[in-house]
Design a protein around this motif. Structure first.
Motif, short mmCIF file in Angstrom:
data_model
loop_
_atom_site.label_atom_id
_atom_site.label_comp_id
_atom_site.label_asym_id
_atom_site.label_seq_id
_atom_site.Cartn_x
_atom_site.Cartn_y
_atom_site.Cartn_z
N GLY A 120 -5.27 -0.49 -10.45
CA GLY A 120 -4.90 -1.89 -10.61
C GLY A 120 -3.73 -2.01 -11.58
N ALA A 121 -3.44 -3.22 -11.96
CA ALA A 121 -2.22 -3.51 -12.72
C ALA A 121 -2.11 -2.72 -14.03
CB ALA A 121 -2.14 -5.00 -13.01
N ALA A 133 0.99 -0.79 -16.65
CA ALA A 133 1.28 -1.51 -17.89
C ALA A 133 2.26 -0.72 -18.76
CB ALA A 133 -0.02 -1.79 -18.65
N ARG A 185 -4.27 -10.57 -15.88
CA ARG A 185 -5.29 -11.40 -16.53
C ARG A 185 -5.46 -11.15 -18.02
NH1 ARG A 185 -6.41 -10.40 -11.57
NH2 ARG A 185 -6.66 -12.19 -10.20
N GLN A 220 -4.16 -1.64 -5.71
CA GLN A 220 -3.96 -3.09 -5.56
C GLN A 220 -2.54 -3.44 -5.98
OE1 GLN A 220 -7.65 -5.25 -7.33
NE2 GLN A 220 -7.64 -3.21 -8.20
N ASN A 221 -1.81 -2.46 -6.51
CA ASN A 221 -0.47 -2.75 -7.05
C ASN A 221 0.57 -2.82 -5.94
OD1 ASN A 221 -1.79 -2.65 -9.42
ND2 ASN A 221 -1.04 -0.63 -10.03
N HIS A 274 -2.63 -4.64 -1.29
CA HIS A 274 -2.01 -5.95 -1.49
C HIS A 274 -0.53 -5.98 -1.10
CE1 HIS A 274 -5.40 -7.10 -4.53
NE2 HIS A 274 -5.79 -7.13 -3.28
N VAL A 325 0.16 -9.66 -0.24
CA VAL A 325 -0.96 -10.51 0.17
C VAL A 325 -1.11 -11.63 -0.86
CG1 VAL A 325 -3.46 -10.58 0.60
CG2 VAL A 325 -2.13 -8.56 1.27
N GLY A 382 -7.54 0.90 -14.52
CA GLY A 382 -6.71 -0.25 -14.88
C GLY A 382 -6.89 -1.47 -14.00
N SER A 423 -9.31 -5.16 -13.54
CA SER A 423 -10.36 -6.01 -14.11
C SER A 423 -11.57 -6.08 -13.18
CB SER A 423 -9.81 -7.43 -14.34
OG SER A 423 -9.34 -7.96 -13.12
N GLY A 424 -11.39 -5.70 -11.90
CA GLY A 424 -12.50 -5.75 -10.95
C GLY A 424 -12.91 -7.17 -10.61
N VAL A 440 -11.03 -9.19 -8.39
CA VAL A 440 -10.48 -9.68 -7.12
C VAL A 440 -11.13 -8.94 -5.95
CG1 VAL A 440 -8.36 -9.85 -5.75
CG2 VAL A 440 -8.33 -10.46 -8.16
N ASN A 466 -9.98 2.51 -18.68
CA ASN A 466 -9.57 1.15 -19.04
C ASN A 466 -9.74 1.02 -20.56
OD1 ASN A 466 -9.35 -1.77 -19.27
ND2 ASN A 466 -9.86 -1.88 -17.09
N PRO A 467 -8.79 0.43 -21.25
CA PRO A 467 -8.96 0.27 -22.71
C PRO A 467 -10.14 -0.63 -23.06
CG PRO A 467 -6.70 -0.28 -22.03
CD PRO A 467 -7.49 -0.08 -20.78
N THR A 468 -10.49 -1.55 -22.13
CA THR A 468 -11.60 -2.46 -22.42
C THR A 468 -12.61 -2.41 -21.27
OG1 THR A 468 -10.54 -4.30 -21.28
CG2 THR A 468 -10.03 -4.06 -23.61
N SER A 524 -4.26 4.55 -19.10
CA SER A 524 -4.19 5.49 -17.97
C SER A 524 -3.10 6.53 -18.18
CB SER A 524 -3.96 4.72 -16.67
OG SER A 524 -2.93 3.77 -16.81
P1 OAD Z 1 -5.77 -7.51 -13.95
O1 OAD Z 1 -4.64 -8.05 -14.73
O2 OAD Z 1 -6.82 -8.46 -13.51
O3 OAD Z 1 -6.48 -6.37 -14.81
C1 OAD Z 1 -5.74 -5.37 -15.45
C2 OAD Z 1 -6.68 -4.39 -16.12
O4 OAD Z 1 -5.93 -3.34 -16.66
C3 OAD Z 1 -7.49 -4.99 -17.30
O5 OAD Z 1 -8.86 -4.67 -17.12
C4 OAD Z 1 -6.92 -4.29 -18.53
O6 OAD Z 1 -7.90 -4.06 -19.54
C5 OAD Z 1 -6.44 -2.97 -17.93
N1 OAD Z 1 -5.36 -2.30 -18.67
C6 OAD Z 1 -4.39 -2.86 -19.45
N2 OAD Z 1 -3.55 -1.92 -19.93
C7 OAD Z 1 -3.99 -0.74 -19.42
C8 OAD Z 1 -3.53 0.61 -19.53
N3 OAD Z 1 -2.45 0.93 -20.24
N4 OAD Z 1 -4.23 1.58 -18.88
C9 OAD Z 1 -5.32 1.26 -18.14
N5 OAD Z 1 -5.79 0.01 -18.00
C10 OAD Z 1 -5.13 -0.98 -18.63
O7 OAD Z 1 -5.14 -6.70 -12.72
P2 OAD Z 1 -5.85 -6.23 -11.37
O8 OAD Z 1 -7.28 -5.92 -11.58
O9 OAD Z 1 -4.98 -5.19 -10.77
O10 OAD Z 1 -3.37 -9.60 -6.56
O11 OAD Z 1 -5.73 -7.55 -10.50
C11 OAD Z 1 -6.12 -7.55 -9.17
C12 OAD Z 1 -5.22 -8.44 -8.35
O12 OAD Z 1 -5.14 -9.74 -8.94
C13 OAD Z 1 -3.78 -8.00 -8.27
O13 OAD Z 1 -3.56 -7.00 -7.30
C14 OAD Z 1 -3.07 -9.27 -7.93
C15 OAD Z 1 -3.77 -10.22 -8.88
O14 OAD Z 1 -3.78 -11.55 -8.50
C16 OAD Z 1 -2.39 -9.99 -5.74
O15 OAD Z 1 -1.24 -10.13 -6.10
C17 OAD Z 1 -2.86 -10.23 -4.34
#
Ligand code: OAD
Length: 255
Positions: free
Chosen positions: A31-32, A36, A44, A110-111, A128, A172, A200, A202-203, A205, A226-228, A244
């Motif tokens: 994920g995102a 980072a 989020r 998801q990226n 996505h 998407v 990485g 948030s789980g 979506v 994940n840091p948190t 990561s």
């Molecule tokens: P989120 O922004 O919801 O979550 C990002 C996660 O990354 C959080 O749990 C952070 O704690 C973690 N994080 C931050 N820095 C990090 C690092 N350096 N290493 C590892 N983890 C780290 O992003 P996603 O879960 O990817 O959808 O969001 C899912 C979807 O929601 C995205 O694909 C996007 C968004 O709306 C669409 O665009 C369709």
């Protein structure tokens, strides 16, 4: 059962090292947070996340695009440029190395930044879509970069494929379905894997967030980086607390 937390200053637990070495099929969901440390904001996180600053309903829905295509196109152009000026990080490179050195690794993301492919991963299931590609809003046919270049001063950009169509990012949006073939392949990998690495995200979506749950229900072991804590942490056997870009090279080196 709560996961065992492991911090970056700890040794990799020997049971985890064994699981990694013995895994026949590793599935990875990113994920995102994965990007980072490449300088691409997550969605989020409280202060820095994109959805803390922008309303997704105004920017990431087809209704928003119909209402104000220029605003949506310009916002995606801004993100595209940010991504164009960024690079995959050590975590992306480590996952690519894992895919090359291990018999069976299914990488699901998801990226939309395409960093996994830039780092050398192949194949990548991009649930996505990919922000680097654009498609016609009516026909969904891909639009060549040449056409976009020639019309780069226009916003929104007209589509070459349909008189009423506009160029839109091949991602998407909320309320849109994911590609069924990619989703099936991702769930199949989850059901089949013995180790599920969740990096990485948030789980929050769906349906992507259900992929690790299926893996665990089918007997796979989940490892989270994940840091948190996330919505998925309670399913993990190990929670590797930290970034990561720091954890993935360490894990891959331990193989
Ligand atoms: P989120 O922004 O919801 O979550 C990002 C996660 O990354 C959080 O749990 C952070 O704690 C973690 N994080 C931050 N820095 C990090 C690092 N350096 N290493 C590892 N983890 C780290 O992003 P996603 O879960 O990817 O959808 O969001 C899912 C979807 O929601 C995205 O694909 C996007 C968004 O709306 C669409 O665009 C369709």
């Amino acid at each position: 059962m709560n996961p065992t937390p492991v911090s970056l200053t700890d040794e990799i637990p020997s049971a985890l090292a064994r699981q990694l070495q013995q895994a026949q099929h590793i599935a990875v969901l990113t994920g995102a947070g994965m990007s980072a440390e490449s300088g691409v904001p997550t969605f989020r996180e409280a202060q820095t996340g994109l959805w803390a600053r922008y309303d997704p309903m105004e920017l990431a829905t087809s209704a928003a695009f119909e209402r104000d295509p220029r605003r949506v196109w310009d916002w995606y152009q801004w993100r595209r440029e940010l991504i164009d000026h960024s690079r995959p990080n050590a975590g992306h490179h480590a996952l690519a190395a894992l895919q090359h050195s291990c018999a069976h690794v299914t990488l699901v993301t998801q990226n939309v930044d395409g960093f996994h492919q830039l780092a050398g991963s192949e194949p990548v299931l991009e649930l996505h879509g990919n922000i680097r590609r654009s498609v016609c809003s009516r026909s969904r046919r891909e639009i060549e970069p040449d056409w976009l270049d020639r019309h780069r001063d226009r916003s929104p950009v007209p589509s070459p494929h349909h008189p009423d169509g506009l160029a839109r990012p091949d991602v998407v949006w909320f309320g849109e379905p994911l590609r069924a073939d990619l989703l099936d392949a991702a769930f199949q990998a989850a059901a089949d894997c013995d180790l599920m690495l969740v990096v990485g995200t948030s789980g929050l979506v769906q349906p992507a967030a259900s992929i690790p749950v299926v893996a665990v229900e089918q007997g796979g072991i989940m490892v989270e980086i994940n840091p948190t804590a996330s919505e998925l942490t309670r399913h993990a056997r190990w929670h590797l607390q930290g970034s990561s870009a720091a954890w993935l090279p360490r894990l891959v080196d331990s193989l």
